[in-house]
Design a protein around this motif. Structure first.
Motif, PDB file in Angstrom:
ATOM      1  N   LYS A   1      22.039 -35.366 112.704  1.00 47.03           N
ATOM      2  CA  LYS A   1      21.088 -34.265 112.604  1.00 47.03           C
ATOM      3  C   LYS A   1      21.514 -33.027 113.387  1.00 47.03           C
ATOM      4  O   LYS A   1      20.816 -32.013 113.378  1.00 47.03           O
ATOM      5  CB  LYS A   1      19.708 -34.714 113.109  1.00 47.03           C
ATOM      6  N   ILE A   2      22.648 -33.101 114.047  1.00 45.20           N
ATOM      7  CA  ILE A   2      23.082 -32.014 114.924  1.00 45.20           C
ATOM      8  C   ILE A   2      24.446 -31.498 114.486  1.00 45.20           C
ATOM      9  O   ILE A   2      25.331 -32.284 114.132  1.00 45.20           O
ATOM     10  CB  ILE A   2      23.138 -32.490 116.393  1.00 45.20           C
TER      11      ILE A   2
ATOM     12  N   TRP B   1      12.207 -29.884 106.464  1.00 47.51           N
ATOM     13  CA  TRP B   1      11.625 -28.549 106.364  1.00 47.51           C
ATOM     14  C   TRP B   1      11.630 -27.809 107.703  1.00 47.51           C
ATOM     15  O   TRP B   1      11.108 -26.705 107.812  1.00 47.51           O
ATOM     16  CB  TRP B   1      10.174 -28.654 105.863  1.00 47.51           C
ATOM     17  N   TRP B   2      12.218 -28.425 108.727  1.00 49.31           N
ATOM     18  CA  TRP B   2      12.171 -27.825 110.058  1.00 49.31           C
ATOM     19  C   TRP B   2      13.545 -27.930 110.715  1.00 49.31           C
ATOM     20  O   TRP B   2      14.024 -29.016 111.020  1.00 49.31           O
ATOM     21  CB  TRP B   2      11.119 -28.520 110.909  1.00 49.31           C
TER      22      TRP B   2
ATOM     23  N   THR C   1      27.132 -22.359 119.103  1.00 49.41           N
ATOM     24  CA  THR C   1      25.971 -22.430 118.218  1.00 49.41           C
ATOM     25  C   THR C   1      25.606 -23.898 118.003  1.00 49.41           C
ATOM     26  O   THR C   1      26.471 -24.729 117.705  1.00 49.41           O
ATOM     27  CB  THR C   1      26.266 -21.774 116.860  1.00 49.41           C
ATOM     28  N   LEU C   2      24.304 -24.212 118.137  1.00 49.76           N
ATOM     29  CA  LEU C   2      23.816 -25.577 117.978  1.00 49.76           C
ATOM     30  C   LEU C   2      22.679 -25.581 116.963  1.00 49.76           C
ATOM     31  O   LEU C   2      21.714 -24.840 117.110  1.00 49.76           O
ATOM     32  CB  LEU C   2      23.325 -26.132 119.321  1.00 49.76           C
ATOM     33  N   ASN C   3      22.829 -26.392 115.908  1.00 49.45           N
ATOM     34  CA  ASN C   3      21.806 -26.524 114.871  1.00 49.45           C
ATOM     35  C   ASN C   3      21.268 -27.950 114.872  1.00 49.45           C
ATOM     36  O   ASN C   3      22.043 -28.914 114.867  1.00 49.45           O
ATOM     37  CB  ASN C   3      22.390 -26.209 113.485  1.00 49.45           C
ATOM     38  N   TYR C   4      19.936 -28.065 114.862  1.00 47.59           N
ATOM     39  CA  TYR C   4      19.298 -29.380 114.905  1.00 47.59           C
ATOM     40  C   TYR C   4      18.283 -29.482 113.771  1.00 47.59           C
ATOM     41  O   TYR C   4      17.358 -28.674 113.679  1.00 47.59           O
ATOM     42  CB  TYR C   4      18.602 -29.589 116.254  1.00 47.59           C
TER      43      TYR C   4
ATOM     44  N   ASP D   1      36.176 -36.831 109.300  1.00 52.61           N
ATOM     45  CA  ASP D   1      35.206 -36.299 108.337  1.00 52.61           C
ATOM     46  C   ASP D   1      34.156 -35.413 108.998  1.00 52.61           C
ATOM     47  O   ASP D   1      33.523 -34.585 108.317  1.00 52.61           O
ATOM     48  CB  ASP D   1      34.517 -37.452 107.598  1.00 52.61           C
ATOM     49  N   ASP D   2      33.948 -35.545 110.295  1.00 58.94           N
ATOM     50  CA  ASP D   2      32.876 -34.822 110.975  1.00 58.94           C
ATOM     51  C   ASP D   2      33.365 -33.776 111.969  1.00 58.94           C
ATOM     52  O   ASP D   2      32.559 -33.070 112.572  1.00 58.94           O
ATOM     53  CB  ASP D   2      31.963 -35.802 111.718  1.00 58.94           C
TER      54      ASP D   2
END
Length: 280
Positions: free
Chosen positions: A187-188, A246-247, A238-241, A130-131
């Motif tokens: 969260k990542i 809101w941040w 690419t890394l999104n945290y 799933d991830d």
């Protein structure tokens, strides 16, 4: 004493219609049309005077009214489905008709171009869980020259160093391959891809003598041309945290190797054949 003025106008209309048909629970068919119609004009003038009390007069060599008309009609179809709840497949095909008019209104120099192109695409995605998923993608792309690149009149920044477009410049085509990996945590989100792009008729600018001299200085022409080929291979991470709702913090690294191959030949002012090599 010299002055230059440029008045530009552009009118662009975009029409698009799409049709979507679900087939069963895991298959979807799509088709559509996209029309892009652009009409732009560039009224360019250079005036000069020798003495302060003289009236300004046009420099005919650099005064022109350029009209660029680009009409692109594209029809596409694609179908996507999912096998075994793990493997997603999306295949597509796009047909484009491009109709160009490149007109010099002051000199009555009119050029028309019309060409058709077909662009296939294929996207495969396999869900490990799933991830986590991996993907393999292919698409064919087009890069059209800007109006400045095909305007045969030169802009005026220096009387010995001029940029002149080529109305016979062809678009560049790219075959793009990509292998991707996506992993999600609480969260990542981590996204990586390795890619290879092969481009034919890539744009490059050549500097050559025009054969004219001003006070003994040769006038140099800078003009674009279609190069042999361009190859690029690389990797992107690419890394999104999500720190808060809101941040969000985003980071990206792209490392690639680029290789260009091509030659350009012209005859200089001494009637000598010059070969410029653009391999790098």
């Amino acid at each position: 004493d010299e002055k230059s003025t440029k008045i530009g106008r552009q009118n662009r209309n975009l029409f698009q219609t799409d049709y979507v048909l679900p087939i069963g629970k895991s298959t979807q068919f799509e088709a559509g049309y996209r029309g892009s119609y652009t009409n732009s004009t560039s009224d360019y003038a250079v005036v000069e005077r020798v003495n302060q009390n003289d009236p300004y007069t046009n420099v005919a060599e650099f005064t022109n009214n350029f009209e660029y008309i680009e009409n692109i009609s594209a029809f596409y179809t694609q179908i996507g489905t999912k096998f075994f709840k793990k493997l997603s497949v999306l295949g597509g095909l796009r047909f484009e008709n491009t109709n160009l008019e490149i007109n010099q209104l002051l000199t009555n120099d009119f050029n028309k171009r019309n060409y058709n192109n077909v662009f296939p695409s294929l996207f495969l995605t396999y869900e490990l869980n799933d991830d986590t998923n991996v993907s393999i993608n292919y698409s064919k792309r087009i890069s059209r020259p800007r109006d400045r690149f095909i305007n045969p009149f030169s802009s005026y920044t220096s009387n010995t160093n001029l940029f002149v477009g080529d109305p016979k410049l062809n678009p560049a085509f790219t075959d793009a391959f990509d292998i991707g990996y996506l992993r999600k945590w609480d969260k990542i989100t981590l996204s990586t891809s390795a890619y290879y792009n092969h481009t034919t008729d890539a744009f490059q600018t050549v500097r050559k003598e025009s054969g004219r001299f001003i006070n003994g200085i040769p006038v140099i022409i800078n003009t674009p041309f279609n190069l042999g080929e361009d190859n690029r291979i690389g990797m992107e991470v690419t890394l999104n945290y999500s720190l808060k709702k809101w941040w969000k913090l985003n980071s990206n690294v792209n490392y690639f190797y680029n290789e260009t191959k091509g030659d350009y030949q012209f005859t200089d002012s001494n009637n000598v054949l010059v070969n410029q090599n653009f391999d790098y």
